[in-house]
Design a protein around this motif. Structure first.
Motif, PDB file in Angstrom:
ATOM      1  N   LEU A 124     -20.169  -1.725  -9.239  1.00 20.90           N
ATOM      2  CA  LEU A 124     -21.552  -1.530  -8.771  1.00 20.90           C
ATOM      3  C   LEU A 124     -21.943  -2.725  -7.915  1.00 20.90           C
ATOM      4  O   LEU A 124     -21.893  -3.868  -8.390  1.00 20.90           O
ATOM      5  CB  LEU A 124     -22.488  -1.434  -9.988  1.00 20.90           C
ATOM      6  N   GLN A 125     -22.346  -2.471  -6.673  1.00 17.09           N
ATOM      7  CA  GLN A 125     -22.744  -3.604  -5.817  1.00 17.09           C
ATOM      8  C   GLN A 125     -23.927  -4.363  -6.417  1.00 17.09           C
ATOM      9  O   GLN A 125     -24.751  -3.800  -7.123  1.00 17.09           O
ATOM     10  CB  GLN A 125     -23.114  -3.099  -4.406  1.00 17.09           C
ATOM     11  N   LYS A 126     -23.982  -5.632  -6.092  1.00 17.87           N
ATOM     12  CA  LYS A 126     -25.100  -6.480  -6.502  1.00 17.87           C
ATOM     13  C   LYS A 126     -26.350  -6.081  -5.754  1.00 17.87           C
ATOM     14  O   LYS A 126     -26.211  -5.452  -4.708  1.00 17.87           O
ATOM     15  CB  LYS A 126     -24.821  -7.951  -6.249  1.00 17.87           C
ATOM     16  N   PRO A 127     -27.531  -6.493  -6.136  1.00 12.45           N
ATOM     17  CA  PRO A 127     -27.869  -6.901  -7.494  1.00 12.45           C
ATOM     18  C   PRO A 127     -27.801  -5.678  -8.394  1.00 12.45           C
ATOM     19  O   PRO A 127     -28.062  -4.578  -7.935  1.00 12.45           O
ATOM     20  CB  PRO A 127     -29.310  -7.400  -7.361  1.00 12.45           C
ATOM     21  N   MET A 128     -27.461  -5.861  -9.666  1.00 11.18           N
ATOM     22  CA  MET A 128     -27.180  -4.690 -10.507  1.00 11.18           C
ATOM     23  C   MET A 128     -28.353  -3.715 -10.523  1.00 11.18           C
ATOM     24  O   MET A 128     -28.125  -2.501 -10.522  1.00 11.18           O
ATOM     25  CB  MET A 128     -26.783  -5.117 -11.922  1.00 11.18           C
ATOM     26  N   CYS A 129     -29.576  -4.247 -10.530  1.00 16.55           N
ATOM     27  CA  CYS A 129     -30.774  -3.405 -10.583  1.00 16.55           C
ATOM     28  C   CYS A 129     -31.917  -4.176  -9.914  1.00 16.55           C
ATOM     29  O   CYS A 129     -31.867  -5.389  -9.801  1.00 16.55           O
ATOM     30  CB  CYS A 129     -31.185  -3.123 -12.030  1.00 16.55           C
ATOM     31  N   PRO A 130     -32.979  -3.470  -9.523  1.00 14.04           N
ATOM     32  CA  PRO A 130     -34.096  -4.191  -8.908  1.00 14.04           C
ATOM     33  C   PRO A 130     -34.959  -4.948  -9.910  1.00 14.04           C
ATOM     34  O   PRO A 130     -35.692  -5.852  -9.517  1.00 14.04           O
ATOM     35  CB  PRO A 130     -34.910  -3.082  -8.222  1.00 14.04           C
ATOM     36  N   THR A 131     -34.899  -4.588 -11.199  1.00 15.81           N
ATOM     37  CA  THR A 131     -35.733  -5.287 -12.189  1.00 15.81           C
ATOM     38  C   THR A 131     -34.891  -5.686 -13.402  1.00 15.81           C
ATOM     39  O   THR A 131     -33.852  -5.076 -13.690  1.00 15.81           O
ATOM     40  CB  THR A 131     -36.879  -4.386 -12.712  1.00 15.81           C
ATOM     41  N   LEU A 132     -35.393  -6.684 -14.140  1.00  9.49           N
ATOM     42  CA  LEU A 132     -34.701  -7.115 -15.357  1.00  9.49           C
ATOM     43  C   LEU A 132     -34.746  -6.030 -16.430  1.00  9.49           C
ATOM     44  O   LEU A 132     -33.805  -5.896 -17.215  1.00  9.49           O
ATOM     45  CB  LEU A 132     -35.349  -8.398 -15.887  1.00  9.49           C
ATOM     46  N   GLU A 133     -35.820  -5.244 -16.431  1.00  6.41           N
ATOM     47  CA  GLU A 133     -35.930  -4.176 -17.434  1.00  6.41           C
ATOM     48  C   GLU A 133     -34.797  -3.167 -17.228  1.00  6.41           C
ATOM     49  O   GLU A 133     -34.135  -2.748 -18.181  1.00  6.41           O
ATOM     50  CB  GLU A 133     -37.292  -3.467 -17.340  1.00  6.41           C
ATOM     51  N   GLU A 134     -34.580  -2.777 -15.975  1.00  7.58           N
ATOM     52  CA  GLU A 134     -33.486  -1.836 -15.705  1.00  7.58           C
ATOM     53  C   GLU A 134     -32.139  -2.487 -16.013  1.00  7.58           C
ATOM     54  O   GLU A 134     -31.230  -1.849 -16.544  1.00  7.58           O
ATOM     55  CB  GLU A 134     -33.521  -1.375 -14.235  1.00  7.58           C
ATOM     56  N   ALA A 135     -32.018  -3.775 -15.667  1.00  7.02           N
ATOM     57  CA  ALA A 135     -30.751  -4.480 -15.936  1.00  7.02           C
ATOM     58  C   ALA A 135     -30.464  -4.498 -17.436  1.00  7.02           C
ATOM     59  O   ALA A 135     -29.319  -4.312 -17.861  1.00  7.02           O
ATOM     60  CB  ALA A 135     -30.821  -5.901 -15.381  1.00  7.02           C
ATOM     61  N   ASP A 136     -31.505  -4.675 -18.253  1.00  7.22           N
ATOM     62  CA  ASP A 136     -31.313  -4.679 -19.709  1.00  7.22           C
ATOM     63  C   ASP A 136     -30.789  -3.329 -20.188  1.00  7.22           C
ATOM     64  O   ASP A 136     -29.926  -3.264 -21.074  1.00  7.22           O
ATOM     65  CB  ASP A 136     -32.629  -5.014 -20.420  1.00  7.22           C
ATOM     66  N   ARG A 137     -31.301  -2.257 -19.599  1.00  6.01           N
ATOM     67  CA  ARG A 137     -30.821  -0.916 -19.990  1.00  6.01           C
ATOM     68  C   ARG A 137     -29.348  -0.763 -19.641  1.00  6.01           C
ATOM     69  O   ARG A 137     -28.569  -0.205 -20.411  1.00  6.01           O
ATOM     70  CB  ARG A 137     -31.637   0.176 -19.280  1.00  6.01           C
ATOM     71  N   LEU A 138     -28.993  -1.301 -18.477  1.00  3.54           N
ATOM     72  CA  LEU A 138     -27.594  -1.179 -18.046  1.00  3.54           C
ATOM     73  C   LEU A 138     -26.676  -2.034 -18.923  1.00  3.54           C
ATOM     74  O   LEU A 138     -25.608  -1.581 -19.351  1.00  3.54           O
ATOM     75  CB  LEU A 138     -27.487  -1.577 -16.569  1.00  3.54           C
TER      76      LEU A 138
END
Ligand SMILES: NC(=O)c1ccc[n+]([C@@H]2O[C@H](COP(=O)([O-])OP(=O)(O)OC[C@H]3O[C@@H](n4cnc5c(N)ncnc54)[C@H](O)[C@@H]3O)[C@@H](O)[C@H]2O)c1
Length: 358
Positions: A98-112
């Motif tokens: 998955l290209q960076k950044p993993m997600c636009p928000t930390l909340e989404e990143a936590d889910r991932l």
């Protein structure tokens, strides 16, 4: 791992896909089997340019994910589409880059990160700068104690102009100008990911981040989050900064983005300079080491920026074939996202941000 080539599917065939395909096309262990893009005509043109005009094309993500010939997906979409695409690819059991950044928000990143914790296939967040040959050589030298203990990192991110640089489509610029789609500014959050990854790679997680973030209009009317200065404090009385300067008349020699990057790492007994990133300020020696009163210049490496993609992709193919952990793992990419989001938060709230470790 089976002996037949690893089947690769690209999801998103926009600007950056040209550099992702190089290693997949050249490595005998991989075969590109399918492309997915909302604009299948554009994907078809890319396939033709890459010499794989016969490859399957779709605009339906599920069609690609249900294809049993595809083992590995490369997700190259605008940031607001990363989480959904990555979760769907996990449901389909694919190996994922998955290209960076993993997600636009930390909340989404936590889910991932949570989803990846129980996923049994290799999941990589694609970060190429750590694989750029002069960066990789600098990391080797530091691991061999060439400069003693690193005490400080200075990173200069320097967009300019380029007669030789590549064209970026209006659509690729457009979603980046919308924070709801990109997650943050083009230079601090989006491109900045690479610079925070460098700081993280050389120095570890910061403890505190402080930022001034400016705003300047580019010659083409788009906005940059420059001129900007971001300072970091790392555990153990070590420091660093990222300076982002837009120089509208600075001619940069590159076939890629009109931008260059320079890094200086100061240790307890030596200094390393990495003098090229996206581009190359003509004539600069790519890597220089000063220690014991003497200067060593390193020129014996290919510093063209696509090499960072080639090596990052090769690393992932090796992980798939031989095992090991991909760089970056999801939790590491989340640490870098926290680093860059702390910079934006600091500028917004006009205060230093403490960054939790881990
Ligand atoms: N590592 C690097 O140095 C680097 C450089 C540039 C971009 N990137 C990253 O690569 C990713 C893509 O960036 P880009 O510059 O190629 O963007 P781009 O806008 O050029 O390409 C995105 C592609 O996704 C397609 N798309 C959009 N919605 C879709 C959907 N729902 N289904 C299928 N396809 C869809 C678009 O048609 C387009 O072709 C981003 O995560 C970006 O941050 C990384």
């Amino acid at each position: 791992m089976k002996d037949s080539p690893i089947g690769v599917g690209l999801i998103g065939t926009g600007r950056i896909s040209d550099l992702h395909v190089i290693e997949y096309l050249n490595n005998p262990a991989t075969r590109i089997r399918m492309l997915c893009d909302a604009d299948p005509g554009a994907a078809q043109r890319k396939a033709h340019d890459w010499g794989i005009g016969e490859v399957k094309i779709t605009d339906d993500l599920q069609e690609l994910l249900q294809n049993p010939d595809i083992d590995l997906v490369e997700i190259l979409l605008p940031h607001d589409l990363h989480l959904a695409a990555a979760l769907a690819a996990m449901d389909a059991g694919k190996a994922i880059s998955l290209q960076k950044p993993m997600c636009p928000t930390l909340e989404e990143a936590d889910r991932l990160v949570e989803a990846v914790e129980t996923y049994d296939r290799p999941f990589k967040v694609f970060e190429n700068f750590l694989f750029h040959p002069p960066v990789a050589r600098a990391r080797q030298l530091i691991a061999q104690n060439a400069i003693g203990e690193p005490q400080s990192i200075r990173i200069k991110s320097n967009p300019g102009t380029s007669r030789t640089g590549w064209k970026v489509s209006a659509s690729a610029l457009e979603w980046r100008q919308q924070r709801s789609r990109s997650g943050g500014g083009p230079l601090v959050f989006d491109d900045g990911h690479h610079k925070f990854a460098l700081a993280w790679g050389f120095m570890g997680n910061p403890r505190e981040v402080h930022a001034f973030i400016g705003r300047v209009q580019r010659k083409d009317g788009a906005w940059y989050d420059a001129q900007s200065m971001i300072s970091f404090r790392f555990p153990g009385n070590r420091v660093g900064n990222l300076e982002i300067v837009y120089s509208p008349e600075l001619e940069i020699v590159t076939p890629y983005y009109a931008q260059d990057d320079r890094v200086e790492i100061t240790g307890t007994k030596g200094v390393i300079w990495i003098n090229c990133g996206h581009g190359h300020l003509a004539g600069a020696v790519p890597l220089v080491l000063f220690r014991d009163g003497g200067l060593t210049e390193f020129r014996d490496m290919n510093v063209s920026w696509e090499q960072s993609f080639v090596h990052s992709t090769r690393h992932y193919i090796n992980v798939l074939k031989n095992g090991g952990q991909p760089v970056l793992q999801a939790y590491e990419a989340r640490q870098i996202l926290r680093f860059s989001s702390a910079a934006e938060q600091s500028a917004l709230e006009n205060r230093s941000i403490e960054v939790e470790s881990g």
